[in-house]
Design an enzyme around this catalytic site. Structure first.
Site, PDB file in Angstrom:
ATOM      1  N   ASP A  32      38.071 -64.905 -44.077  1.00 54.76           N
ATOM      2  CA  ASP A  32      37.722 -65.004 -42.648  1.00 54.76           C
ATOM      3  C   ASP A  32      39.012 -65.097 -41.849  1.00 54.76           C
ATOM      4  O   ASP A  32      39.973 -65.720 -42.300  1.00 54.76           O
ATOM      5  CB  ASP A  32      36.872 -66.264 -42.421  1.00 54.76           C
ATOM      6  CG  ASP A  32      36.023 -66.181 -41.164  1.00 54.76           C
ATOM      7  OD1 ASP A  32      34.786 -66.266 -41.289  1.00 54.76           O
ATOM      8  OD2 ASP A  32      36.599 -66.038 -40.064  1.00 54.76           O
ATOM      9  N   ALA A  74      31.066 -60.509 -41.435  1.00 54.36           N
ATOM     10  CA  ALA A  74      32.013 -60.555 -40.313  1.00 54.36           C
ATOM     11  C   ALA A  74      31.802 -59.375 -39.373  1.00 54.36           C
ATOM     12  O   ALA A  74      32.140 -58.250 -39.709  1.00 54.36           O
ATOM     13  CB  ALA A  74      33.439 -60.529 -40.848  1.00 54.36           C
ATOM     14  N   SER A 117      20.863 -55.373 -38.940  1.00 50.74           N
ATOM     15  CA  SER A 117      20.127 -55.975 -37.823  1.00 50.74           C
ATOM     16  C   SER A 117      18.908 -55.151 -37.490  1.00 50.74           C
ATOM     17  O   SER A 117      18.891 -53.927 -37.689  1.00 50.74           O
ATOM     18  CB  SER A 117      21.056 -56.002 -36.611  1.00 50.74           C
ATOM     19  OG  SER A 117      20.333 -56.314 -35.438  1.00 50.74           O
ATOM     20  N   TYR A 141      26.102 -51.915 -30.366  1.00 49.82           N
ATOM     21  CA  TYR A 141      26.025 -52.867 -31.489  1.00 49.82           C
ATOM     22  C   TYR A 141      25.102 -52.336 -32.586  1.00 49.82           C
ATOM     23  O   TYR A 141      25.466 -52.262 -33.760  1.00 49.82           O
ATOM     24  CB  TYR A 141      25.524 -54.240 -30.993  1.00 49.82           C
ATOM     25  CG  TYR A 141      25.155 -55.163 -32.127  1.00 49.82           C
ATOM     26  CD1 TYR A 141      26.138 -55.718 -32.942  1.00 49.82           C
ATOM     27  CD2 TYR A 141      23.816 -55.446 -32.413  1.00 49.82           C
ATOM     28  CE1 TYR A 141      25.799 -56.539 -34.007  1.00 49.82           C
ATOM     29  CE2 TYR A 141      23.472 -56.266 -33.470  1.00 49.82           C
ATOM     30  CZ  TYR A 141      24.471 -56.810 -34.259  1.00 49.82           C
ATOM     31  OH  TYR A 141      24.133 -57.614 -35.324  1.00 49.82           O
ATOM     32  N   LYS A 145      25.808 -50.905 -36.654  1.00 57.33           N
ATOM     33  CA  LYS A 145      25.096 -51.337 -37.874  1.00 57.33           C
ATOM     34  C   LYS A 145      24.472 -50.124 -38.574  1.00 57.33           C
ATOM     35  O   LYS A 145      24.494 -50.023 -39.806  1.00 57.33           O
ATOM     36  CB  LYS A 145      24.027 -52.385 -37.521  1.00 57.33           C
ATOM     37  CG  LYS A 145      24.615 -53.709 -37.044  1.00 57.33           C
ATOM     38  CD  LYS A 145      25.360 -54.405 -38.166  1.00 57.33           C
ATOM     39  CE  LYS A 145      26.061 -55.669 -37.730  1.00 57.33           C
ATOM     40  NZ  LYS A 145      26.851 -56.301 -38.798  1.00 57.33           N
ATOM     41  N   PHE A 208      14.686 -63.904 -18.788  1.00 55.11           N
ATOM     42  CA  PHE A 208      15.048 -62.535 -18.414  1.00 55.11           C
ATOM     43  C   PHE A 208      13.841 -61.605 -18.487  1.00 55.11           C
ATOM     44  O   PHE A 208      13.607 -60.959 -19.510  1.00 55.11           O
ATOM     45  CB  PHE A 208      16.158 -62.011 -19.333  1.00 55.11           C
ATOM     46  CG  PHE A 208      17.447 -62.794 -19.251  1.00 55.11           C
ATOM     47  CD1 PHE A 208      17.901 -63.300 -18.038  1.00 55.11           C
ATOM     48  CD2 PHE A 208      18.206 -63.024 -20.387  1.00 55.11           C
ATOM     49  CE1 PHE A 208      19.096 -64.012 -17.960  1.00 55.11           C
ATOM     50  CE2 PHE A 208      19.401 -63.737 -20.323  1.00 55.11           C
ATOM     51  CZ  PHE A 208      19.847 -64.234 -19.102  1.00 55.11           C
TER      52      PHE A 208
HETATM   53  N1  UFG Z   1      16.646 -64.734 -23.190  1.00 58.00           N
HETATM   54  C1  UFG Z   1      16.314 -65.299 -21.978  1.00 58.00           C
HETATM   55  N2  UFG Z   1      17.202 -66.149 -21.382  1.00 58.00           N
HETATM   56  C2  UFG Z   1      18.411 -66.447 -21.948  1.00 58.00           C
HETATM   57  C3  UFG Z   1      18.740 -65.867 -23.192  1.00 58.00           C
HETATM   58  C4  UFG Z   1      17.830 -65.009 -23.791  1.00 58.00           C
HETATM   59  O1  UFG Z   1      15.249 -65.048 -21.416  1.00 58.00           O
HETATM   60  O2  UFG Z   1      19.169 -67.213 -21.336  1.00 58.00           O
HETATM   61  C5  UFG Z   1      15.681 -63.843 -23.840  1.00 58.00           C
HETATM   62  C6  UFG Z   1      16.232 -62.460 -24.108  1.00 58.00           C
HETATM   63  O3  UFG Z   1      16.101 -61.643 -22.971  1.00 58.00           O
HETATM   64  C7  UFG Z   1      15.379 -62.027 -25.294  1.00 58.00           C
HETATM   65  C8  UFG Z   1      15.093 -63.333 -26.042  1.00 58.00           C
HETATM   66  O4  UFG Z   1      15.365 -64.363 -25.095  1.00 58.00           O
HETATM   67  O5  UFG Z   1      14.183 -61.511 -24.842  1.00 58.00           O
HETATM   68  C9  UFG Z   1      15.980 -63.533 -27.261  1.00 58.00           C
HETATM   69  O6  UFG Z   1      17.322 -63.314 -26.842  1.00 58.00           O
HETATM   70  P1  UFG Z   1      18.580 -63.613 -27.783  1.00 58.00           P
HETATM   71  O7  UFG Z   1      19.792 -63.294 -26.961  1.00 58.00           O
HETATM   72  O8  UFG Z   1      18.455 -64.979 -28.359  1.00 58.00           O
HETATM   73  O9  UFG Z   1      18.416 -62.599 -28.970  1.00 58.00           O
HETATM   74  P2  UFG Z   1      18.252 -61.015 -28.927  1.00 58.00           P
HETATM   75  O10 UFG Z   1      16.823 -60.744 -29.264  1.00 58.00           O
HETATM   76  O11 UFG Z   1      18.782 -60.380 -27.708  1.00 58.00           O
HETATM   77  O12 UFG Z   1      19.313 -60.602 -30.047  1.00 58.00           O
HETATM   78  C10 UFG Z   1      19.060 -60.679 -31.401  1.00 58.00           C
HETATM   79  C11 UFG Z   1      20.365 -60.837 -32.150  1.00 58.00           C
HETATM   80  C12 UFG Z   1      21.229 -59.623 -32.009  1.00 58.00           C
HETATM   81  C13 UFG Z   1      20.438 -58.429 -32.407  1.00 58.00           C
HETATM   82  C14 UFG Z   1      19.212 -58.344 -31.575  1.00 58.00           C
HETATM   83  C15 UFG Z   1      18.365 -57.165 -31.947  1.00 58.00           C
HETATM   84  O13 UFG Z   1      21.045 -61.949 -31.661  1.00 58.00           O
HETATM   85  O14 UFG Z   1      22.370 -59.754 -32.813  1.00 58.00           O
HETATM   86  O15 UFG Z   1      18.431 -59.507 -31.796  1.00 58.00           O
HETATM   87  O16 UFG Z   1      17.557 -56.832 -30.853  1.00 58.00           O
HETATM   88  F1  UFG Z   1      21.152 -57.305 -32.213  1.00 58.00           F
END
Ligand code: UFG
Length: 329
Positions: A32, A74, A117, A141, A145, A208
């Site tokens: 790492d 990583a 992912s 991203y 992958k 969101f």
């Molecule tokens: N969300 C909110 N408010 C916030 C943060 C997130 O409403 O402050 C919502 C997002 O819009 C989403 C859900 O919560 O609908 C989950 O969001 P995350 O950011 O926790 O996770 P994601 O689904 O965006 O991302 C995850 C992984 C990524 C991967 C992705 C695949 O973290 O690495 O899934 O879609 F690429």
């Protein structure tokens, strides 16, 4: 049995897996660069500080130890950042990972468990999502992958690489023993942000989007416990060692929870009221992502132990409280 190289073993999922491997008696070396990981999370097995960007670091590590297999965690993993700074993602997640594949080739190491992912699918046409869906990522991203999966398939055909690409849905929770958890900087993930609100570190949580075609209008995700992800890595390693066929495997619980449901569950687990503010959609968010992990269950024998959202959030909260106390010292 030689060692397992855990690349990115100082990060959230890598550290949990490294700990599990060590608990099961496997010898590990964490490789790492500590750019985002934490040295304190890589306290099982040996530690080798090095960068995937530098083939000389890899050569020194592969010269120092003999490895049976590599697990590769990583990578940069912020979807939004991958849109604004794709060069950073292609450089690290693809070009630097090629250095790792080539170091493996040079050392004759054939087995690779790779962190992929659900982002490789993009916005799915059908739920739950099976591995047979079209691979059509909607952001850089996810494309990094997918490219790595394609490169691994070509290396498998040409050089005899054996790989399992584990397609995580939403990694969440924390070490049930409280030793490892999420500590991203900056934090963008829903559950740790809602826990920050519960701990009084942020005033409110922005949701969101509330007009998605989902039961309550907010996005639906399949949250999977980090300890269950770690277990899948161990099982994937055994599967490859027993001659299993290379390919991709979804890792999720097959149950989706909306953003509002996650917030409600945090309120239940923590006993704190969370202030919610509706906000515009975040670019690139699919409405719903839910896994079918039938292939992982059948081929790897994977049985998630912590499938309940409440347990996932409870473990994350236990870790969060310790982290917050440490920050305030
Ligand atoms: N969300 C909110 N408010 C916030 C943060 C997130 O409403 O402050 C919502 C997002 O819009 C989403 C859900 O919560 O609908 C989950 O969001 P995350 O950011 O926790 O996770 P994601 O689904 O965006 O991302 C995850 C992984 C990524 C991967 C992705 C695949 O973290 O690495 O899934 O879609 F690429």
């Amino acid at each position: 049995m030689n060692r397992v190289l855990v690349v990115g073993g100082a990060g959230y999922i890598g550290a949990q897996t490294n700990k599990l491997l060590a608990d099961r008696g496997l010898k590990t070396v964490v490789f790492d660069d500590l750019s985002t990981g934490h040295r304190s999370l890589a306290r099982w097995g040996e530690f080798f500080k090095g960068s995937l960007a530098d083939p000389a670091d890899l050569a020194r590590c592969f010269k120092k130890y003999r490895f049976d297999a590599v697990m590769h965690f990583a990578a940069h993993a912020y979807v939004g950042e991958s849109v604004t700074d794709p060069a950073k993602y292609y450089r690290n997640n693809v070009a630097n990972t090629l250095n790792l594949l080539d170091a493996m080739r040079a050392a004759g190491v054939k087995h690779l468990v790779f962190s992929s992912s659900c982002a490789v699918y993009g916005a799915p046409r059908a739920l739950p999502m099976r591995e047979t869906l079209p691979l059509s990522p909607v952001n850089p991203y996810g494309r990094t992958k997918l490219m790595m999966e394609q490169i691994m398939a070509d290396y498998a055909a040409a050089y005899g690489l054996k790989y399992a690409a584990l397609r995580y849905f939403n990694a969440a929770g924390a070490d049930p023993a409280g030793e490892i958890g999420e500590a991203h900087e900056p934090e963008t993930h829903l559950i740790p942000l809602v826990l920050d609100a519960a701990a009084g570190l942020r005033r409110e949580i922005k949701v969101f989007g509330s007009s998605y075609k989902t039961p309550d209008g907010t996005c639906v995700r399949d949250y999977v416990h980090v300890a269950d992800l770690a277990l899948a890595h161990l099982l994937a390693l055994r599967y490859l060692q027993q001659g299993g066929q290379s390919g991709g495997f979804n890792l999720g619980n097959g149950k989706g929870f909306s953003v509002l449901k996650v917030i409600k569950t945090v309120e239940k687990v923590t006993g704190k009221k969370i202030k919610v503010q509706m906000a515009p959609r975040r670019a690139g968010d699919p409405a719903a992502l839910v896994a079918s992990a039938a292939r992982a269950r059948k081929a790897l024998g994977w049985r998630p132990q912590y499938a309940s959202l409440e347990t996932i959030i409870k473990h994350a909260w236990d870790w969060h409280k310790v982290k917050v106390i440490r920050m305030r010292k």
